[in-house]
Design an enzyme around this catalytic site. Structure first.
Site, mmCIF file in Angstrom:
data_model
loop_
_atom_site.group_PDB
_atom_site.id
_atom_site.type_symbol
_atom_site.label_atom_id
_atom_site.label_comp_id
_atom_site.label_asym_id
_atom_site.label_seq_id
_atom_site.Cartn_x
_atom_site.Cartn_y
_atom_site.Cartn_z
ATOM 1 N N HIS A 89 0.845 -1.203 0.000
ATOM 2 C CA HIS A 89 0.000 0.000 0.000
ATOM 3 C C HIS A 89 0.873 1.244 0.000
ATOM 4 C CE1 HIS A 89 -4.208 -1.394 0.621
ATOM 5 N NE2 HIS A 89 -3.559 -2.515 0.878
ATOM 6 N N PRO A 90 0.454 2.280 -0.709
ATOM 7 C CA PRO A 90 1.264 3.503 -0.784
ATOM 8 C C PRO A 90 1.074 4.377 0.455
ATOM 9 C CG PRO A 90 -0.752 3.788 -2.045
ATOM 10 C CD PRO A 90 -0.763 2.351 -1.558
ATOM 11 N N SER B 288 -6.190 3.480 -5.834
ATOM 12 C CA SER B 288 -5.626 4.326 -4.779
ATOM 13 C C SER B 288 -5.735 5.800 -5.131
ATOM 14 C CB SER B 288 -4.165 3.956 -4.521
ATOM 15 O OG SER B 288 -4.057 2.685 -3.915
ATOM 16 N N ALA C 281 -8.066 7.253 -6.959
ATOM 17 C CA ALA C 281 -9.454 7.681 -6.775
ATOM 18 C C ALA C 281 -9.797 7.786 -5.300
ATOM 19 C CB ALA C 281 -10.389 6.704 -7.471
ATOM 20 N N GLU C 282 -9.305 6.842 -4.501
ATOM 21 C CA GLU C 282 -9.629 6.843 -3.071
ATOM 22 C C GLU C 282 -9.022 8.057 -2.368
ATOM 23 O OE1 GLU C 282 -9.815 1.972 -3.064
ATOM 24 O OE2 GLU C 282 -8.062 3.010 -2.260
ATOM 25 N N GLN C 283 -7.762 8.342 -2.662
ATOM 26 C CA GLN C 283 -7.128 9.485 -2.007
ATOM 27 C C GLN C 283 -7.757 10.799 -2.469
ATOM 28 O OE1 GLN C 283 -2.961 9.649 -1.359
ATOM 29 N NE2 GLN C 283 -2.691 7.428 -1.156
ATOM 30 N N PHE D 132 1.129 3.574 6.946
ATOM 31 C CA PHE D 132 -0.148 3.832 7.606
ATOM 32 C C PHE D 132 -1.270 3.552 6.603
ATOM 33 C CE2 PHE D 132 -3.687 6.735 8.524
ATOM 34 C CZ PHE D 132 -3.997 6.351 9.823
ATOM 35 N N ALA E 189 -8.953 3.113 5.404
ATOM 36 C CA ALA E 189 -9.939 3.142 4.322
ATOM 37 C C ALA E 189 -10.398 4.582 4.147
ATOM 38 C CB ALA E 189 -11.115 2.222 4.635
ATOM 39 N N VAL E 190 -9.748 5.300 3.247
ATOM 40 C CA VAL E 190 -9.974 6.742 3.163
ATOM 41 C C VAL E 190 -11.406 7.077 2.745
ATOM 42 C CG1 VAL E 190 -7.557 7.294 2.764
ATOM 43 C CG2 VAL E 190 -9.047 6.809 0.823
#
Length: 470
Positions: free
Chosen positions: A369-370, A386, A388-390, A421, A424-425
């Protein structure tokens, strides 16, 4: 690979909106089984007499003999019971489950069914047990039932119900391509689609509980009041669900030789009047329900996860756990089935593989995971998911000070715990993410490892909902 053939999920907690005509809160579907003259009888070439659903307690087949009492009870259904029910139900849309050989021996009754506008569905060639019938023999009986039904009624049947079926029955009926619906199921209060090879078959479930067959079994109904009370209670619960926005279908099963008896017909008459006293009730044939459902809820087009080949499954779900296709590979080898053809179902399979993996394997997943708002994000090198989520949490619109704060926290967290860290954003905004960062950074490693694994599973669940729907 193992595939479990049963669907233990169905529509789950969120059934589709039935959209019954005119905003009906319930669909009431009444079936009249016409079996008299199609039951087991040595006159029909069967090895023994009938022993099922009569007034004779503890009846058993009589091998090689006619059973006069049993025959006369079935004859009552044709001679008297049918006509009483025809008078009572004649102005309602009824579906007849007609045994083809019984219909062939009932020209007057068939004419009356057709005059009333009733749907005549196929109830098989003969009213006999099919569980031990060879597949080829059952296939041939289905074909002959369709042929004879068409010959007797002038119209091919659009619906099918065997009743005393085998494990092959529904598939064999579906393979004919003949039927708008098959009713050999008791699995739901709504129609649903089942797939057999390349054939999508609509199933319109039937009933064993709201069925007068319980007058012919031990521990069943003993008087009309019990039948009446049970049907009214069933109606009330489904009507209330429909009023609350989730309309269903109430199936009722009747038999000429059972419900056609005077003491039972009286209870049925009271039930019908009770139903009619309510607004927004749709009385319908099974064919009308099937046609409505096919129009409003056609068979799904998308490939179901449990039917995918390995390459397609891994290509579709290999990125759900960040850069860890081995999880999808492991999930593919589990006992999947139709119950896994949802976001929750696929998530369950993937999570099982992740949870049973070694700590080292799970650590690799965490490390894949980034960092949140880290250098990869700044360089545009995150996966599409990732990115899109961020972005959804506003992490793509940070000020210079905010970005510096995230990068400092990332460095401290990785130095302390040995993995990025993870949160689930989609469940958070920028402020709550920062708050969680500060709260969790001081956890011991074991606590944080467990929390990071939970967050990975949550991220996977959200990605699957995005891909497959809730």
């Amino acid at each position: 690979m193992t595939r479990y053939p049963r669907d233990m999920t169905g529509y789950g907690a969120n059934p589709p909106a039935a959209n019954w005509p005119n905003g009906a809160k319930i669909a009431v579907q009444i079936v009249l089984n016409y079996e008299e003259g199609g039951e087991n009888n040595i006159l029909h070439g069967d090895p023994a007499s009938e022993a099922f659903l009569s007034e004779i307690t503890g009846a058993v087949p009589w091998p090689g003999q006619r059973h006069w009492n049993m025959e006369s009870l079935y004859e009552y259904g044709a001679r008297a019971g049918f006509w009483r029910l025809h008078r009572l139900l004649g102005n309602l849309p009824i579906t007849v489950y007609g045994v083809a050989t019984a219909l062939a021996r009932a020209p007057e009754q068939v004419a009356a069914m057709q005059s009333a506008g009733w749907e005549i569905a196929s109830h098989g060639l003969k009213w006999v047990e099919h569980k031990d019938m060879p597949e080829d023999a059952e296939r041939a009986q289905i074909a002959e039932a369709i042929r004879l039904h068409t010959e007797v009624t002038g119209v091919a049947p659009h619906g099918w119900y065997t009743g005393r079926c085998s494990n092959n029955t529904v598939r064999l009926a579906a393979e004919t391509g003949q039927f708008a619906y098959v009713a050999d199921s008791y699995a739901d209060d709504l129609p649903y689609w089942s797939r057999f090879g390349r054939t999508d078959q609509l199933i319109v479930p039937y009933t064993m509980d709201c069925n007068d067959m319980r007058f012919g079994i031990q521990a069943g109904f003993t008087n009309g009041d019990q039948f009446e009370s049970y049907l009214k209670d069933s109606f009330d619960v489904l009507y209330a669900e429909g009023t609350a926005g989730a309309p269903k279908m109430l199936s009722i099963g009747l038999h000429c030789r059972l419900m056609g008896r005077p003491g039972r017909a009286a209870a049925l008459a009271r039930v019908i009047e009770y139903f009619k006293s309510h607004d927004d009730v749709w009385f319908a044939t099974r064919l009308e329900i099937a046609e409505h459902w096919a129009a409003h809820h056609p068979a799904p087009i998308a490939k179901r996860p449990s039917e995918m080949d390995r390459d397609t499954f891994v290509a579709t779900f290999g990125g759900i756990f960040e850069h860890s296709p081995w999880i999808a590979e492991g999930a593919y080898d589990l006992e999947l089935g139709q119950t896994h053809d949802t976001a929750t179902g696929v998530q369950s399979a993937l999570a099982r593989v992740f949870r049973s993996a070694s700590e080292e394997q799970r650590l690799h997943v965490l490390k894949a995971h980034p960092d949140l708002a880290g250098k990869l994000a700044a360089a545009g090198k995150l996966t599409a998911e990732s990115t899109a989520e961020q972005a959804g949490a506003g992490l793509d619109l940070l000020t210079d000070d905010e970005r510096a704060a995230f990068q400092s926290l990332n460095a401290q967290y990785v130095a302390r715990h040995g993995f990025p860290f993870i949160i689930a954003v989609k469940d958070h905004d920028k402020a709550s993410i920062l708050a969680a960062f500060h709260r969790r950074i001081e956890n011991d490693r074991a606590t944080e490892f467990a929390e990071a694994c939970r967050q990975v599973e949550r991220i996977a669940a959200l990605r699957l909902i995005e891909k497959l729907g809730a």
